[in-house]
Design a protein around this motif. Sequence first.
Motif, mmCIF file in Angstrom:
data_model
loop_
_atom_site.group_PDB
_atom_site.id
_atom_site.type_symbol
_atom_site.label_atom_id
_atom_site.label_comp_id
_atom_site.label_asym_id
_atom_site.label_seq_id
_atom_site.Cartn_x
_atom_site.Cartn_y
_atom_site.Cartn_z
ATOM 1 N N VAL A 58 0.847 -1.200 0.000
ATOM 2 C CA VAL A 58 0.000 0.000 0.000
ATOM 3 C C VAL A 58 0.878 1.244 0.000
ATOM 4 O O VAL A 58 1.767 1.390 0.838
ATOM 5 N N GLU A 59 0.615 2.135 -0.938
ATOM 6 C CA GLU A 59 1.373 3.385 -1.079
ATOM 7 C C GLU A 59 0.439 4.553 -0.793
ATOM 8 O O GLU A 59 -0.637 4.655 -1.380
ATOM 9 N N PHE A 60 0.838 5.440 0.134
ATOM 10 C CA PHE A 60 0.049 6.626 0.456
ATOM 11 C C PHE A 60 0.688 7.860 -0.171
ATOM 12 O O PHE A 60 1.908 8.042 -0.114
ATOM 13 N N VAL A 61 -0.142 8.711 -0.754
ATOM 14 C CA VAL A 61 0.279 10.015 -1.245
ATOM 15 C C VAL A 61 -0.594 11.049 -0.534
ATOM 16 O O VAL A 61 -1.825 10.951 -0.568
ATOM 17 N N TYR A 62 0.039 12.028 0.120
ATOM 18 C CA TYR A 62 -0.699 13.008 0.921
ATOM 19 C C TYR A 62 -0.681 14.380 0.258
ATOM 20 O O TYR A 62 0.344 14.813 -0.283
ATOM 21 N N ALA A 63 -1.811 15.051 0.341
ATOM 22 C CA ALA A 63 -1.911 16.468 0.000
ATOM 23 C C ALA A 63 -2.556 17.136 1.205
ATOM 24 O O ALA A 63 -3.757 17.008 1.429
ATOM 25 N N GLU A 64 -1.730 17.830 2.005
ATOM 26 C CA GLU A 64 -2.210 18.384 3.276
ATOM 27 C C GLU A 64 -2.120 19.902 3.279
ATOM 28 O O GLU A 64 -1.466 20.513 2.432
ATOM 29 N N GLY A 65 -2.794 20.489 4.260
ATOM 30 C CA GLY A 65 -2.799 21.940 4.381
ATOM 31 C C GLY A 65 -3.610 22.625 3.303
ATOM 32 O O GLY A 65 -3.370 23.784 2.976
ATOM 33 N N LEU A 66 -4.595 21.921 2.767
ATOM 34 C CA LEU A 66 -5.368 22.475 1.647
ATOM 35 C C LEU A 66 -6.262 23.636 2.063
ATOM 36 O O LEU A 66 -6.726 24.397 1.209
ATOM 37 N N ALA A 91 0.785 20.272 -5.937
ATOM 38 C CA ALA A 91 1.873 20.085 -6.899
ATOM 39 C C ALA A 91 2.794 18.949 -6.462
ATOM 40 O O ALA A 91 3.225 18.134 -7.289
ATOM 41 N N LYS A 92 3.083 18.874 -5.177
ATOM 42 C CA LYS A 92 3.928 17.798 -4.659
ATOM 43 C C LYS A 92 3.255 16.444 -4.859
ATOM 44 O O LYS A 92 3.889 15.478 -5.290
ATOM 45 N N ALA A 93 1.943 16.379 -4.548
ATOM 46 C CA ALA A 93 1.210 15.117 -4.715
ATOM 47 C C ALA A 93 1.148 14.714 -6.184
ATOM 48 O O ALA A 93 1.273 13.530 -6.528
ATOM 49 N N GLN A 94 0.969 15.691 -7.055
ATOM 50 C CA GLN A 94 0.911 15.397 -8.493
ATOM 51 C C GLN A 94 2.233 14.860 -9.010
ATOM 52 O O GLN A 94 2.262 13.965 -9.860
ATOM 53 N N GLN A 95 3.343 15.388 -8.493
ATOM 54 C CA GLN A 95 4.648 14.878 -8.893
ATOM 55 C C GLN A 95 4.842 13.448 -8.397
ATOM 56 O O GLN A 95 5.347 12.586 -9.121
ATOM 57 N N GLN A 96 4.404 13.196 -7.169
ATOM 58 C CA GLN A 96 4.516 11.838 -6.614
ATOM 59 C C GLN A 96 3.687 10.847 -7.411
ATOM 60 O O GLN A 96 4.140 9.739 -7.717
ATOM 61 N N LEU A 97 2.465 11.224 -7.749
ATOM 62 C CA LEU A 97 1.598 10.281 -8.464
ATOM 63 C C LEU A 97 2.118 10.024 -9.871
ATOM 64 O O LEU A 97 1.991 8.907 -10.400
ATOM 65 N N ALA A 98 2.716 11.042 -10.472
ATOM 66 C CA ALA A 98 3.290 10.852 -11.806
ATOM 67 C C ALA A 98 4.440 9.861 -11.760
ATOM 68 O O ALA A 98 4.577 8.998 -12.636
ATOM 69 N N ASN A 99 5.260 9.947 -10.713
ATOM 70 C CA ASN A 99 6.374 9.006 -10.562
ATOM 71 C C ASN A 99 5.862 7.593 -10.303
ATOM 72 O O ASN A 99 6.421 6.626 -10.830
ATOM 73 N N LEU A 100 4.807 7.481 -9.497
ATOM 74 C CA LEU A 100 4.258 6.157 -9.171
ATOM 75 C C LEU A 100 3.608 5.508 -10.379
ATOM 76 O O LEU A 100 3.619 4.279 -10.525
ATOM 77 N N ALA A 101 3.005 6.326 -11.246
ATOM 78 C CA ALA A 101 2.294 5.791 -12.413
ATOM 79 C C ALA A 101 3.233 5.417 -13.543
ATOM 80 O O ALA A 101 2.845 4.702 -14.464
ATOM 81 N N ALA A 102 4.474 5.886 -13.474
ATOM 82 C CA ALA A 102 5.430 5.638 -14.571
ATOM 83 C C ALA A 102 5.783 4.170 -14.681
ATOM 84 O O ALA A 102 5.826 3.455 -13.695
#
Length: 200
Positions: A169-177, A189-200
């Motif tokens: 299980v991999e968690f990606v957080y977007a906090e302080g919204l 932006a940080k979460a989007q970069q993480q998800l792009a790396n995970l989807a590659a």
Amino acid sequence: MKTLLQINSSIFSSGGQSSQLADQFVAAWRANHSDAQVVVRDLAQNPLPHLDAPRVTAFFAPPEARTPEQQALVAESDALIDEVKQAEVIVIGLPMYNFGIPSTLKAYFDHIARAGVTFRYTQNGPEGLLTGKKAYVFATRGGLYAGTPLDSQTGYVRNFLGFLGITDVEFVYAEGLNMGEANKDAALAKAQQQLANLAA
């Protein structure tokens, strides 16, 4: 054919930040798996009833002894479980509401946790039966909770999925919204970069 199951639990459906991050991940993932099948379950558009005594009784009743009403209740749970069984990849959009997971997601979990179907008890303790899957959880929060005692979501979701046999299980957080536009933009932006790396 590889199958991905996306579960959105935002009350705002596809308009929620967690749903949008999940959508972005799935779109990127599909670009690398063009022949894959994607199944989307939106718990805002199609909420499930909360667990009650008739449902629990139906789940535990011997199949040959179930009434037509009980068979219908079990069939609804079976259909949800079949979706999970068919999926190699599971994506969960997870907003935080009042320090917890959405009640619709809890209801969904209650429908797929079935003794003898998705887990079983052994002499060595419980054993999850939904093995060989990868899960990605996109957790969005208005404040900052990851790594603090107020993050009741991460441990619960990880433990629940692990109980069913889903341990990768991999968690990606977007906090302080809700802490200003600059914080929100940076977190997304940080979460989007993480998800792009995970989807590659």
